[in-house]
Design a protein around this motif. Structure first.
Motif, short mmCIF file in Angstrom:
data_model
loop_
_atom_site.label_atom_id
_atom_site.label_comp_id
_atom_site.label_asym_id
_atom_site.label_seq_id
_atom_site.Cartn_x
_atom_site.Cartn_y
_atom_site.Cartn_z
N GLY A 1 -0.80 -2.31 5.31
CA GLY A 1 -1.53 -1.61 4.24
C GLY A 1 -3.04 -1.72 4.39
N VAL A 2 -3.72 -1.64 3.25
CA VAL A 2 -5.19 -1.59 3.23
C VAL A 2 -5.80 -2.84 3.86
N SER A 3 -5.32 -4.02 3.46
CA SER A 3 -5.97 -5.22 3.97
C SER A 3 -5.67 -5.45 5.45
N ALA A 4 -4.46 -5.06 5.90
CA ALA A 4 -4.14 -5.23 7.34
C ALA A 4 -5.15 -4.49 8.20
N ALA B 1 4.04 -5.21 11.55
CA ALA B 1 5.36 -4.93 10.97
C ALA B 1 5.21 -4.45 9.55
N ASP B 2 5.93 -3.38 9.21
CA ASP B 2 5.96 -2.91 7.82
C ASP B 2 7.26 -2.13 7.63
N PRO B 3 8.03 -2.47 6.58
CA PRO B 3 9.28 -1.74 6.35
C PRO B 3 9.05 -0.31 5.86
N ASN B 4 7.85 -0.02 5.40
CA ASN B 4 7.55 1.35 4.94
C ASN B 4 7.17 2.19 6.16
N ALA C 1 -0.14 -9.95 5.13
CA ALA C 1 -0.96 -8.99 4.37
C ALA C 1 -0.06 -8.09 3.54
N THR C 2 0.83 -8.72 2.80
CA THR C 2 1.79 -8.02 1.94
C THR C 2 1.41 -8.31 0.48
N PRO C 3 2.00 -7.62 -0.50
CA PRO C 3 1.77 -8.03 -1.90
C PRO C 3 2.22 -9.48 -2.10
N PHE D 1 5.63 -11.01 -1.70
CA PHE D 1 6.22 -11.06 -0.35
C PHE D 1 5.36 -11.87 0.61
N HIS D 2 4.63 -12.87 0.13
CA HIS D 2 3.89 -13.75 1.03
C HIS D 2 4.78 -14.88 1.57
N PHE D 3 5.58 -15.45 0.66
CA PHE D 3 6.29 -16.68 1.00
C PHE D 3 7.23 -16.53 2.20
N CYS E 1 -2.84 -16.47 5.56
CA CYS E 1 -2.17 -15.73 4.49
C CYS E 1 -3.20 -15.09 3.57
N GLU E 2 -2.93 -13.84 3.21
CA GLU E 2 -3.81 -13.16 2.25
C GLU E 2 -3.84 -13.94 0.93
N LYS E 3 -4.90 -13.72 0.18
CA LYS E 3 -5.02 -14.29 -1.16
C LYS E 3 -4.31 -13.39 -2.14
N PRO E 4 -3.82 -13.87 -3.25
CA PRO E 4 -3.55 -15.27 -3.54
C PRO E 4 -2.42 -15.77 -2.63
N THR F 1 -11.47 -17.07 1.79
CA THR F 1 -12.81 -17.45 2.28
C THR F 1 -13.70 -16.25 2.57
N ARG F 2 -13.33 -15.06 2.06
CA ARG F 2 -14.06 -13.82 2.38
C ARG F 2 -15.55 -13.89 2.12
N PHE F 3 -15.95 -14.66 1.12
CA PHE F 3 -17.37 -14.66 0.74
C PHE F 3 -18.11 -15.90 1.24
N GLU G 1 -8.58 1.45 -11.41
CA GLU G 1 -9.85 2.04 -10.93
C GLU G 1 -10.02 1.82 -9.43
N TYR G 2 -9.46 0.70 -8.91
CA TYR G 2 -9.57 0.39 -7.49
C TYR G 2 -8.18 0.48 -6.88
N GLN G 3 -8.06 1.22 -5.79
CA GLN G 3 -6.78 1.35 -5.08
C GLN G 3 -5.61 1.71 -6.01
N PRO G 4 -5.72 2.84 -6.74
CA PRO G 4 -4.66 3.20 -7.68
C PRO G 4 -3.32 3.47 -7.01
N SER G 5 -3.33 3.66 -5.68
CA SER G 5 -2.06 3.88 -4.98
C SER G 5 -1.21 2.61 -4.96
N SER G 6 -1.81 1.45 -5.17
CA SER G 6 -1.05 0.18 -5.14
C SER G 6 -0.86 -0.32 -6.56
N ARG G 7 0.10 0.30 -7.27
CA ARG G 7 0.35 -0.06 -8.67
C ARG G 7 0.91 -1.47 -8.80
N TRP G 8 1.43 -2.03 -7.68
CA TRP G 8 2.02 -3.36 -7.75
C TRP G 8 1.04 -4.40 -8.29
N PHE G 9 -0.27 -4.15 -8.16
CA PHE G 9 -1.26 -5.10 -8.67
C PHE G 9 -1.07 -5.36 -10.17
N1 LIG Z 1 -6.79 -3.92 -0.81
C1 LIG Z 1 -7.79 -4.74 -0.64
O1 LIG Z 1 -8.97 -4.36 -0.68
C2 LIG Z 1 -7.51 -6.18 -0.37
C3 LIG Z 1 -8.59 -6.96 -0.02
C4 LIG Z 1 -8.39 -8.29 0.23
C5 LIG Z 1 -7.13 -8.84 0.11
N2 LIG Z 1 -6.08 -8.07 -0.25
C6 LIG Z 1 -4.76 -8.74 -0.36
O2 LIG Z 1 -3.95 -8.29 0.72
C7 LIG Z 1 -2.57 -8.28 0.31
C8 LIG Z 1 -2.03 -6.90 0.53
O3 LIG Z 1 -2.78 -5.99 -0.24
P1 LIG Z 1 -3.01 -4.48 0.23
O4 LIG Z 1 -4.10 -3.95 -0.63
O5 LIG Z 1 -3.16 -4.41 1.71
O6 LIG Z 1 -1.64 -3.84 -0.23
P2 LIG Z 1 -1.02 -2.45 0.23
O7 LIG Z 1 -0.18 -2.00 -0.91
O8 LIG Z 1 -2.08 -1.54 0.75
O9 LIG Z 1 -0.11 -2.86 1.48
C9 LIG Z 1 0.92 -3.81 1.43
C10 LIG Z 1 1.93 -3.45 2.51
O10 LIG Z 1 2.86 -4.53 2.65
C11 LIG Z 1 4.10 -3.94 3.04
N3 LIG Z 1 5.18 -4.93 2.86
C12 LIG Z 1 5.81 -5.30 1.73
N4 LIG Z 1 6.73 -6.24 2.03
C13 LIG Z 1 6.66 -6.47 3.36
C14 LIG Z 1 7.35 -7.35 4.24
N5 LIG Z 1 8.27 -8.21 3.81
N6 LIG Z 1 7.02 -7.33 5.56
C15 LIG Z 1 6.07 -6.50 6.01
N7 LIG Z 1 5.39 -5.64 5.21
C16 LIG Z 1 5.68 -5.63 3.90
C17 LIG Z 1 4.20 -2.72 2.15
O11 LIG Z 1 5.14 -1.81 2.64
C18 LIG Z 1 2.76 -2.21 2.18
O12 LIG Z 1 2.59 -1.23 3.20
C19 LIG Z 1 -2.55 -8.74 -1.14
O13 LIG Z 1 -2.28 -10.11 -1.19
C20 LIG Z 1 -3.98 -8.45 -1.62
O14 LIG Z 1 -4.38 -9.31 -2.68
C21 LIG Z 1 -6.25 -6.74 -0.48
#
Ligand SMILES: NC(=O)c1ccc[n+]([C@@H]2O[C@H](COP(=O)([O-])OP(=O)(O)OC[C@H]3O[C@@H](n4cnc5c(N)ncnc54)[C@H](O)[C@@H]3O)[C@@H](O)[C@H]2O)c1
Length: 358
Positions: free
Chosen positions: A9-12, A31-34, A72-74, A77-79, A94-97, A124-126, A164-172
């Motif tokens: 996704g976005v952070s990857a 890797a991404d299941p989507n 870099a998943t929600p 799905f970090h653990f 691992c992405e935050k949190p 540690t981004r900042f 307001e930010y990244q409305p495509s990711s409603r999971w937030f």
């Molecule tokens: N968007 C940002 O600007 C940003 C910035 C810094 C940190 N983050 C952090 O990065 C993480 C991801 O956020 P995002 O914005 O990239 O989300 P996103 O919604 O853009 O992408 C998440 C991706 O993870 C995939 N996914 C879900 N389960 C998975 C699994 N088990 N294996 C592989 N892929 C899987 C989803 O299909 C999705 O494509 C979060 O922890 C977020 O806090 C995001």
């Protein structure tokens, strides 16, 4: 080096840009299941090898000593993938949190330790931005005297992730996916920055509060149960045994005034800066023969790293044995325990204490 991105996704994508700043060749796996997200990623980065699952990617080849997996998943799905990556013998950033709960984060650390790999946080981004380094340099001179109080406040009227930010990711907005709202989203940066500045040995969340602000932009028909404004009174013990009180606030939707302000008050002087904005000045207020005197602190030169580059650059520096601002091992988990501590104290009304492992 081989980089294994879990989630495309976005952070990857930002981590791919960071990999280009490492100064060494990097092979990309993702890797991404989507299927749609994965295809989009591979179109943008055709040099990467794609997989439909993290398990398949991690099993596809033997681990090498310096393989790095980035989760870099929600947060929900970090653990599982972090533990799988550590078990496969890869270092884990691992992405935050870090996780949904402290128990998950501790288990991730335990497995990484058992398998002899590093476990780090993207909180540690900042770290390393010129204004933070300027603050640390002034603190180190002792010019502030005994530290008394820190205001650490960032309040924005409308910047909710998922609206307001990244409305495509409603999971937030859904706490079952994100673990919480603005404190889970920004608290990791706040705590990581405070750990870098203050080097605490103990952090006590004395009191805390949080609420979901209601606005006309709140989406209908989606789960939205996360807080957007929060604060805590912290008591921070430092390595020299001194105790500093911190007024911490964070909002991504407030009807109150928009402001971002850090002020570190000492018995001899005070420092003022804007958290997370390295383009604003760092001001030092001292005393000149009984009158207040203000001067601007000259920050160190800016490097060419964006905030998105920093987690991976810090992590790989540590992996290669270079000086680093990475948060790795117990310290990464202790930062996260402070984040969760804000929730625990807000919920129970009782203090939460984090003894920091160093
Ligand atoms: N968007 C940002 O600007 C940003 C910035 C810094 C940190 N983050 C952090 O990065 C993480 C991801 O956020 P995002 O914005 O990239 O989300 P996103 O919604 O853009 O992408 C998440 C991706 O993870 C995939 N996914 C879900 N389960 C998975 C699994 N088990 N294996 C592989 N892929 C899987 C989803 O299909 C999705 O494509 C979060 O922890 C977020 O806090 C995001």
């Amino acid at each position: 080096m081989r980089l294994y991105l879990i989630g495309a996704g976005v952070s990857a994508r930002t981590h791919v840009a960071a990999a280009a700043k490492l100064g060494e060749p990097v092979e990309l796996r993702v890797a991404d299941p989507n299927a749609e997200t994965l295809a989009g990623f591979l179109e943008a980065f055709p040099e990467a090898t794609g997989y439909a699952s993290a398990e398949e990617m991690l099993a596809a080849e033997q681990a090498r000593e310096d393989d790095v997996a980035i989760v870099a998943t929600p947060p929900r799905f970090h653990f599982a993938p972090a533990v799988a990556a550590a078990r496969s013998g890869r270092h884990v950033l691992c992405e935050k949190p870090l996780a949904m709960t402290v128990d998950e984060a501790e288990e991730m650390l335990r497995v990484a330790t058992e398998h002899g790999v590093l476990f780090g946080s993207c909180s540690t981004r900042f770290r390393g931005l010129p204004h933070n380094e300027a603050v640390k340099a002034v603190m180190a001179t002792g010019v502030l005297g005994d530290l008394v109080h820190l205001d650490f406040v960032t309040r924005s009227p409308r910047s909710r992730a998922g609206i307001e930010y990244q409305p495509s990711s409603r999971w937030f907005l859904d706490s079952r996916m994100s673990g919480g709202g603005v404190v889970m989203d920004w608290g990791p940066y706040d705590m990581s920055t405070l750990f870098d500045l203050l080097q605490p040995t103990r952090v006590e969340m004395v009191d805390a509060w949080m609420a979901k602000t209601r606005t006309g932009a709140d989406p209908e028909g989606v789960v939205h149960d996360t807080e957007s404004t929060a604060g805590a009174a912290l008591r921070v013990t430092r390595q020299d045994g001194s105790v500093l009180r911190v007024n911490y606030q964070r909002a991504n939707a407030t009807h109150g005034e928009e402001f971002a302000r850090a002020e570190l008050e000492g018995t001899l002087a005070a420092l003022r800066w804007t958290p997370f904005d390295s383009h604003q000045p760092v001001q030092l207020r001292t005393d000149a023969e009984g009158e207040p005197r203000e001067e601007t602190v000259e920050p160190p030169e800016r490097d060419d790293l964006s905030i998105f580059d920093r987690p991976l650059v810090h992590f790989v520096a540590a992996l290669r044995g270079r000086p680093s601002l990475a948060a790795i091992g117990p310290i990464a988990v202790d930062e996260f325990r402070c984040v969760r501590g804000v929730y625990d104290t807000a919920r129970t009304g009782r203090p939460t204490v984090v003894e920091v492992r160093r």
